[in-house]
Design a protein around this motif. Structure first.
Motif, PDB file in Angstrom:
ATOM      1  N   GLY A   1      76.443 -59.050  62.213  1.00 51.10           N
ATOM      2  CA  GLY A   1      77.359 -59.326  63.307  1.00 51.10           C
ATOM      3  C   GLY A   1      78.806 -58.979  63.030  1.00 51.10           C
ATOM      4  O   GLY A   1      79.679 -59.215  63.880  1.00 51.10           O
ATOM      5  N   GLY A   2      79.092 -58.406  61.851  1.00 54.17           N
ATOM      6  CA  GLY A   2      80.461 -57.997  61.551  1.00 54.17           C
ATOM      7  C   GLY A   2      80.853 -56.759  62.339  1.00 54.17           C
ATOM      8  O   GLY A   2      80.004 -55.956  62.724  1.00 54.17           O
ATOM      9  N   ARG A   3      82.134 -56.625  62.552  1.00 52.18           N
ATOM     10  CA  ARG A   3      82.639 -55.497  63.343  1.00 52.18           C
ATOM     11  C   ARG A   3      83.186 -54.423  62.401  1.00 52.18           C
ATOM     12  O   ARG A   3      84.119 -54.685  61.624  1.00 52.18           O
ATOM     13  CB  ARG A   3      83.734 -55.964  64.287  1.00 52.18           C
ATOM     14  CG  ARG A   3      84.195 -54.885  65.275  1.00 52.18           C
ATOM     15  CD  ARG A   3      85.294 -55.410  66.178  1.00 52.18           C
ATOM     16  NE  ARG A   3      85.605 -54.466  67.245  1.00 52.18           N
ATOM     17  CZ  ARG A   3      86.632 -54.584  68.071  1.00 52.18           C
ATOM     18  NH1 ARG A   3      87.462 -55.613  67.969  1.00 52.18           N
ATOM     19  NH2 ARG A   3      86.833 -53.685  69.018  1.00 52.18           N
ATOM     20  N   VAL A   4      82.604 -53.241  62.464  1.00 45.73           N
ATOM     21  CA  VAL A   4      83.086 -52.099  61.698  1.00 45.73           C
ATOM     22  C   VAL A   4      83.634 -51.073  62.682  1.00 45.73           C
ATOM     23  O   VAL A   4      82.956 -50.707  63.648  1.00 45.73           O
ATOM     24  CB  VAL A   4      81.970 -51.488  60.835  1.00 45.73           C
ATOM     25  CG1 VAL A   4      82.469 -50.230  60.116  1.00 45.73           C
ATOM     26  CG2 VAL A   4      81.465 -52.503  59.818  1.00 45.73           C
ATOM     27  N   ILE A   5      84.848 -50.640  62.461  1.00 50.07           N
ATOM     28  CA  ILE A   5      85.482 -49.678  63.358  1.00 50.07           C
ATOM     29  C   ILE A   5      85.848 -48.421  62.568  1.00 50.07           C
ATOM     30  O   ILE A   5      85.898 -48.431  61.341  1.00 50.07           O
ATOM     31  CB  ILE A   5      86.743 -50.266  64.030  1.00 50.07           C
ATOM     32  CG1 ILE A   5      87.785 -50.662  62.977  1.00 50.07           C
ATOM     33  CG2 ILE A   5      86.379 -51.451  64.911  1.00 50.07           C
ATOM     34  CD1 ILE A   5      89.113 -51.141  63.569  1.00 50.07           C
TER      35      ILE A   5
END
Length: 260
Positions: free
Chosen positions: A208-212
């Protein structure tokens, strides 16, 4: 430590970090890398680049050792304590990022800004590569996320270009948060025996982590020094643009191309 015209590759990287406001740098090195430490004991060029008079450009430069070459993920694990539970910039030492002729903040500064602004677990610099180069890099699967960033849904290490539509490659600069280091702490070696960053990023996304991702700007591009061809290209381009050497070298190159 290979030179590109008048200074080693690693100094280009350190000057880039200093220009982005980085104040502490940790080198993760291996056997027979003492020349790096010796080089940064006192470096007037770097001092001038960062506007200070202290050795190493006023940066606090630290060193640690990766005892065995077990991959990028393992090298980053050597730096876990350096992060002190917060995010760090990671810059690969075999890549020079050419700044945009238009000026403006460089890729490291934009990565830091995007990481903070979007509450990300990680921010990756990316650039488009031709199909023939896909199998050489970590490739991201991403969609436009607005505000000049990409939302990353997957990261695949050196994929078969016939099995993946994306041509967006990671470009050797990262901001990695504590979630990534937590994933690396539990990472197992792959078939090659190495611990990769790619799998840790995939674990963060799955959790659920956000990687951009932040694309390199127009005119801003990566010189990959990890190959002989890439090294020669970087040396040639920097030499031809050099303020003192460039003119005579361009004239000589023209004569050689003409067969003179």
């Amino acid at each position: 430590m290979l030179p590109v015209v008048d200074k080693p590759i690693v100094q280009y990287v350190i000057e880039e970090l200093a220009g982005a406001g980085i104040e502490r740098v940790l080198f993760v090195t291996g056997r027979r890398k003492r020349a790096i430490e010796d080089h940064f004991d006192a470096d007037p060029e770097l001092d001038r680049a960062s506007g200070t008079s202290a050795p190493g450009g006023g940066l606090r430069i630290l060193y640690t050792r990766q005892r065995n070459p077990r991959g990028l993920g393992d090298a980053l694990r050597c730096a876990d304590g350096f992060s002190a539970g917060g995010p760090v910039v990671a810059a690969l030492g075999d890549a020079i990022i050419e700044p945009s002729p238009a000026g403006g903040p460089g890729i490291v500064a934009r990565l830091v800004d995007a990481y903070v602004k979007h509450g990300a677990s990680a921010a990756l610099a990316v650039t488009a590569v031709p199909e023939t180069a896909v199998s050489k890099y970590g490739i991201v699967v991403a969609r436009a996320g607005g505000d000049q960033i990409l939302e990353v849904s997957d990261v695949i290490e050196k994929p078969d270009p016939q099995q993946l539509a994306s041509r967006t490659a990671i470009a050797a600069r990262y901001v990695l948060g504590p979630e990534v280091f937590a994933a690396l702490a539990h990472a197992e070696p792959g078939e090659s025996g190495e611990i990769g960053l790619t799998e840790a990023l995939r674990d963060v996304i799955a959790g659920g982590g956000r990687v951009i991702a932040v694309p390199l700007a127009a005119g801003e591009r990566r010189h990959d020094i990890g190959t002989v061809e890439g090294y020669c290209q970087a040396f040639l381009e920097h030499a031809l643009r050099h303020p003192q050497l460039g003119g005579p070298l361009r004239a000589q190159a023209a004569r050689l191309i003409d067969g003179g």
